[in-house]
Design a protein around this motif. Structure first.
Motif, PDB file in Angstrom:
ATOM      1  N   VAL A 133     -62.803-104.431  39.639  1.00 39.39           N
ATOM      2  CA  VAL A 133     -62.101-103.401  40.400  1.00 39.39           C
ATOM      3  C   VAL A 133     -63.125-102.705  41.287  1.00 39.39           C
ATOM      4  O   VAL A 133     -64.175-102.262  40.813  1.00 39.39           O
ATOM      5  CB  VAL A 133     -61.417-102.386  39.475  1.00 39.39           C
ATOM      6  N   THR A 134     -62.834-102.637  42.564  1.00 33.82           N
ATOM      7  CA  THR A 134     -63.797-102.037  43.481  1.00 33.82           C
ATOM      8  C   THR A 134     -63.065-101.318  44.594  1.00 33.82           C
ATOM      9  O   THR A 134     -61.843-101.411  44.740  1.00 33.82           O
ATOM     10  CB  THR A 134     -64.754-103.099  44.060  1.00 33.82           C
ATOM     11  N   VAL A 135     -63.838-100.581  45.381  1.00 32.65           N
ATOM     12  CA  VAL A 135     -63.360 -99.925  46.601  1.00 32.65           C
ATOM     13  C   VAL A 135     -64.352-100.272  47.699  1.00 32.65           C
ATOM     14  O   VAL A 135     -65.563-100.239  47.480  1.00 32.65           O
ATOM     15  CB  VAL A 135     -63.270 -98.393  46.425  1.00 32.65           C
ATOM     16  N   PHE A 136     -63.830-100.610  48.864  1.00 30.57           N
ATOM     17  CA  PHE A 136     -64.699-100.885  50.003  1.00 30.57           C
ATOM     18  C   PHE A 136     -64.955 -99.569  50.735  1.00 30.57           C
ATOM     19  O   PHE A 136     -64.023 -98.900  51.176  1.00 30.57           O
ATOM     20  CB  PHE A 136     -64.063-101.924  50.929  1.00 30.57           C
TER      21      PHE A 136
ATOM     22  N   ASP B 292     -68.461-100.250  47.268  1.00 30.30           N
ATOM     23  CA  ASP B 292     -69.250 -99.042  47.041  1.00 30.30           C
ATOM     24  C   ASP B 292     -68.820 -98.369  45.735  1.00 30.30           C
ATOM     25  O   ASP B 292     -67.675 -97.929  45.596  1.00 30.30           O
ATOM     26  CB  ASP B 292     -69.095 -98.076  48.216  1.00 30.30           C
ATOM     27  N   PHE B 293     -69.747 -98.273  44.787  1.00 27.58           N
ATOM     28  CA  PHE B 293     -69.425 -97.754  43.462  1.00 27.58           C
ATOM     29  C   PHE B 293     -69.102 -96.262  43.511  1.00 27.58           C
ATOM     30  O   PHE B 293     -68.198 -95.787  42.818  1.00 27.58           O
ATOM     31  CB  PHE B 293     -70.587 -98.015  42.509  1.00 27.58           C
ATOM     32  N   GLN B 294     -69.851 -95.507  44.332  1.00 31.29           N
ATOM     33  CA  GLN B 294     -69.583 -94.073  44.416  1.00 31.29           C
ATOM     34  C   GLN B 294     -68.208 -93.814  45.019  1.00 31.29           C
ATOM     35  O   GLN B 294     -67.489 -92.909  44.578  1.00 31.29           O
ATOM     36  CB  GLN B 294     -70.677 -93.393  45.253  1.00 31.29           C
ATOM     37  N   ALA B 295     -67.841 -94.605  46.013  1.00 32.69           N
ATOM     38  CA  ALA B 295     -66.500 -94.465  46.592  1.00 32.69           C
ATOM     39  C   ALA B 295     -65.434 -94.786  45.547  1.00 32.69           C
ATOM     40  O   ALA B 295     -64.385 -94.137  45.483  1.00 32.69           O
ATOM     41  CB  ALA B 295     -66.354 -95.374  47.800  1.00 32.69           C
ATOM     42  N   LEU B 296     -65.703 -95.779  44.684  1.00 31.34           N
ATOM     43  CA  LEU B 296     -64.779 -96.129  43.614  1.00 31.34           C
ATOM     44  C   LEU B 296     -64.588 -94.954  42.661  1.00 31.34           C
ATOM     45  O   LEU B 296     -63.464 -94.617  42.280  1.00 31.34           O
ATOM     46  CB  LEU B 296     -65.303 -97.355  42.860  1.00 31.34           C
ATOM     47  N   ARG B 297     -65.682 -94.308  42.291  1.00 33.36           N
ATOM     48  CA  ARG B 297     -65.577 -93.177  41.363  1.00 33.36           C
ATOM     49  C   ARG B 297     -64.769 -92.040  41.987  1.00 33.36           C
ATOM     50  O   ARG B 297     -63.987 -91.381  41.300  1.00 33.36           O
ATOM     51  CB  ARG B 297     -66.980 -92.704  40.972  1.00 33.36           C
TER      52      ARG B 297
ATOM     53  N   LEU C 194     -72.069-122.909  42.155  1.00 32.34           N
ATOM     54  CA  LEU C 194     -71.445-122.194  43.261  1.00 32.34           C
ATOM     55  C   LEU C 194     -71.889-120.730  43.172  1.00 32.34           C
ATOM     56  O   LEU C 194     -72.361-120.272  42.133  1.00 32.34           O
ATOM     57  CB  LEU C 194     -69.930-122.332  43.241  1.00 32.34           C
ATOM     58  N   HIS C 195     -71.742-120.025  44.281  1.00 30.25           N
ATOM     59  CA  HIS C 195     -72.260-118.652  44.363  1.00 30.25           C
ATOM     60  C   HIS C 195     -71.183-117.719  44.898  1.00 30.25           C
ATOM     61  O   HIS C 195     -70.503-118.040  45.875  1.00 30.25           O
ATOM     62  CB  HIS C 195     -73.496-118.608  45.264  1.00 30.25           C
ATOM     63  N   GLU C 196     -71.046-116.547  44.248  1.00 28.59           N
ATOM     64  CA  GLU C 196     -70.066-115.536  44.643  1.00 28.59           C
ATOM     65  C   GLU C 196     -70.770-114.217  44.934  1.00 28.59           C
ATOM     66  O   GLU C 196     -71.884-113.970  44.465  1.00 28.59           O
ATOM     67  CB  GLU C 196     -69.048-115.295  43.517  1.00 28.59           C
ATOM     68  N   ILE C 197     -70.098-113.355  45.676  1.00 28.58           N
ATOM     69  CA  ILE C 197     -70.579-111.992  45.870  1.00 28.58           C
ATOM     70  C   ILE C 197     -70.581-111.268  44.528  1.00 28.58           C
ATOM     71  O   ILE C 197     -69.652-111.400  43.736  1.00 28.58           O
ATOM     72  CB  ILE C 197     -69.660-111.223  46.831  1.00 28.58           C
ATOM     73  N   LYS C 198     -71.640-110.507  44.266  1.00 24.27           N
ATOM     74  CA  LYS C 198     -71.645-109.614  43.102  1.00 24.27           C
ATOM     75  C   LYS C 198     -71.028-108.287  43.540  1.00 24.27           C
ATOM     76  O   LYS C 198     -71.641-107.523  44.279  1.00 24.27           O
ATOM     77  CB  LYS C 198     -73.056-109.403  42.567  1.00 24.27           C
ATOM     78  N   PHE C 199     -69.802-108.036  43.110  1.00 20.41           N
ATOM     79  CA  PHE C 199     -69.091-106.836  43.541  1.00 20.41           C
ATOM     80  C   PHE C 199     -69.592-105.621  42.766  1.00 20.41           C
ATOM     81  O   PHE C 199     -69.929-105.708  41.586  1.00 20.41           O
ATOM     82  CB  PHE C 199     -67.587-107.000  43.339  1.00 20.41           C
ATOM     83  N   ASP C 200     -69.620-104.493  43.467  1.00 19.25           N
ATOM     84  CA  ASP C 200     -70.104-103.238  42.898  1.00 19.25           C
ATOM     85  C   ASP C 200     -68.897-102.446  42.418  1.00 19.25           C
ATOM     86  O   ASP C 200     -68.224-101.792  43.214  1.00 19.25           O
ATOM     87  CB  ASP C 200     -70.864-102.477  43.991  1.00 19.25           C
ATOM     88  N   GLY C 201     -68.579-102.547  41.118  1.00 18.03           N
ATOM     89  CA  GLY C 201     -67.392-101.863  40.626  1.00 18.03           C
ATOM     90  C   GLY C 201     -67.300-101.916  39.118  1.00 18.03           C
ATOM     91  O   GLY C 201     -68.305-101.945  38.409  1.00 18.03           O
TER      92      GLY C 201
END
Length: 572
Positions: A73-76, A83-88, A19-26
């Motif tokens: 843990v991520t932020v959209f 978006d990793f920069q938005a998370l930071r 199965l395949h999942e989204i690779k989240f950026d976080g």
């Protein structure tokens, strides 16, 4: 519990076992809940509960459970993508309502260690636990598609970081594992060089990094810094090549403070490979690949905007190039053709392409409020759990679908009164790049001969896209798995006659210069675009039932549109 870490691969695996999942950026994290108190640990085991306090507070709402979840843990960001920069930026605040914990595995629940259970079972329990609550804790759904490349290519087109592929039957094992793999998306483009940083003390001179720009119309804006990818020879060559272009001030439309930068005229472009673009327009992980003399300015491809009101489980279902008619145009079209269209669409579970708040996507997950004229059918999903499929039986139902943003209708090959048995066999002739329409026509006629020899009465349907569907009503209903296996055997038998021109694999890399004999439209829950359904394409073509004489004279798949619909077929 040490996390399970996926192994980096160049391509995702294929097959029914994955199965395949989204690779989240976080940030990878583990959520523990014991005695009503939540603790959030980083991937290295540090207690980050304070940093991720909104997630801990949301978890404490699950007061009846003792559990351990694995997730990210991520932020959209502004684009609607992780978006990793938005998370930071959010982590720099005392508390942020934008942090989300994307839960993709469940390791422990109420006294039971679940790590030895198959992954697909752990995910089922996790989904039942979290549900569709949304908010700070969300369930990460998966795609059960056999061709990993298909998921990967789509994820990259959408601007996602990549995909994680996992064996369905795998237990949870700590450390780096082959039962989980990750495939990261990379992009390549040329950007104007606006400055360089010189390597201190280097003789002969050489660069240490390049500052890049990108054009927004007539404006030149900052796009990021490429710090890697230079050989020693390239670093020296680029330094000398840029020397005549040195200027005294920044060429950017809005200057930025870069004290180490030596500014240059933006007349030469650097070709770079990068993994994505942040919500403020900066390249992620740019790697220098070489110099390029610019002919025209190259713009960064923008990620498709996603409204926060579009369900996040639809991220991999987005159609970034879609063009859709207005609701008024759709309502007028369905009013005109309803009596003909319902012969093919009525009384069947439907998969929908919806257009909501400027975004077009294959719908998956929770539904909006449904008009009473649209019927709802509760079904058991293939991956477990209960789902809802919509269906209609009159014009009022079709107009109700328009009301919730439905553009395309993709019916099951089964009716709502017997969803476990198919009544139609479907073959989709999908031409790859370089395939002439005449060859598609020739194939349709030859495949008709094969199917008629098998005892079927075939009728053709133009898809409104690139190809043609051959529709074979089954003399007696069959189980979906049996129809799928039978269609696969026939497709492979036909393709074996000319393997240089036919392919039965959905893998995109196999398809240029070949005609894809798509038998995958057969199976429980799989669909093909419905007869008379509009398409989310320029000109608003519709999928149309035609005669074999129409096929023989070369009628193209987009011959009919919502303003010029097909005539009624004889007997239908």
């Amino acid at each position: 519990m040490e996390p399970c870490h996926p192994t980096l691969k160049k391509r995702p695996p294929d097959g029914a076992d994955w199965l395949h999942e989204i690779k989240f950026d976080g940030y990878r994290a583990q959520l523990h809940l014991h005695g009503g108190k939540a603790t959030v640990y980083s991937r290295t085991g540090l207690d980050w509960t304070k940093e991720f306090n909104p997630i801990a507070l949301a978890a404490e709402a699950l007061t009846d459970h003792h559990l351990v979840m694995d997730g990210e843990v991520t932020v959209f960001g502004k684009t609607g993508l992780p978006d990793f920069q938005a998370l930071r930026r959010e982590l720099a605040k005392r508390s942020s309502p934008h942090l989300t914990f994307q839960a993709f595995d469940l390791l422990y629940l109420d006294g039971y260690d679940l790590r030895r259970m198959p992954l697909i079972e752990r995910k089922r329990v996790l989904r039942d636990l979290i549900g569709d609550r949304g908010g700070a804790i969300a369930y990460v759904d998966h795609l059960d598609i056999h061709e990993g490349d298909e998921v990967y290519e789509h994820a990259c087109r959408m601007g996602l970081e990549g995909v994680v592929s996992k064996r369905k039957d795998s237990p949870y094992r700590s450390g780096r594992q082959e039962i989980w793999t990750k495939t990261k998306c990379t992009k390549r483009a040329a950007f104007p060089i606006i400055a360089f940083v010189e390597k201190l003390g280097a003789h002969p001179r050489r660069i240490a990094s390049l500052y890049l720009g990108r054009w927004e119309g007539a404006r030149l804006v900052y796009a990021g810094k490429a710090q890697t990818g230079y050989t020693l020879a390239a670093a020296r060559e680029v330094r000398e090549r840029l020397d005549p272009l040195i200027i005294g001030k920044s060429p950017l439309s809005h200057p930025i403070n870069k004290p180490k930068a030596t500014w240059i005229e933006p007349r030469i472009q650097a070709e770079v490979e990068y993994s994505g673009v942040t919500d403020d327009g900066l390249l992620r992980e740019p790697i220098f690949k070489g110099l390029q003399e610019p002919r025209t300015a190259t713009k960064v491809p923008a990620a498709s905007p996603v409204s926060g009101r579009v369900p996040r489980e639809n991220i991999l279902q987005l159609l970034p190039d879609a063009v859709v008619p207005s609701k008024e145009e759709l309502a007028a079209y369905w009013t005109r053709v309803a009596d003909r269209a319902l012969h093919f669409l009525g009384g069947r579970p439907l998969k929908l392409v919806r257009h909501v708040h400027g975004t077009t996507f294959y719908h998956k997950g929770s539904l909006p409020p449904i008009p009473p004229e649209v019927h709802q059918l509760r079904i058991e999903k293939r991956e477990g759990g209960e789902g809802v499929r919509l269906w209609v039986d009159d014009l009022a139902g079709l107009l109700g679908l328009v009301e919730i943003g439905a553009v395309e209708l993709h019916p099951w090959a089964a009716t709502v009164d017997d969803i476990e048995h198919a009544d139609t066999l479907i073959f989709d002739l999908d031409p790859g790049e370089g395939i002439e329409w005449e060859f598609v026509v020739e194939t349709a006629l030859r495949l008709r001969e094969l199917l008629e020899a098998e005892g079927f009465r075939i009728w053709p349907k133009l898809t409104g896209g690139k190809g043609v569907h051959l529709m074979a009503p089954l003399p007696a209903k069959m189980a979906h798995n049996a129809v799928h296996a039978y269609a696969k055997r026939l497709a492979q038998q036909f393709a074996s006659r000319d393997p240089d021109r036919y392919v039965t694999s959905a893998q995109l890399s196999h398809r240029p210069g070949k005609l894809f004999l798509d038998y995958l439209r057969n199976g429980r829950g799989t669909t093909a675009v419905g007869t008379y359904s509009p398409r989310a394409r320029s000109g608003f073509p519709v999928a149309a039932p035609v005669t074999w004489k129409d096929i023989e004279r070369g009628m193209k798949p987009d011959a009919f549109t919502i303003s010029r619909p097909p005539r009624r077929r004889r007997g239908m």
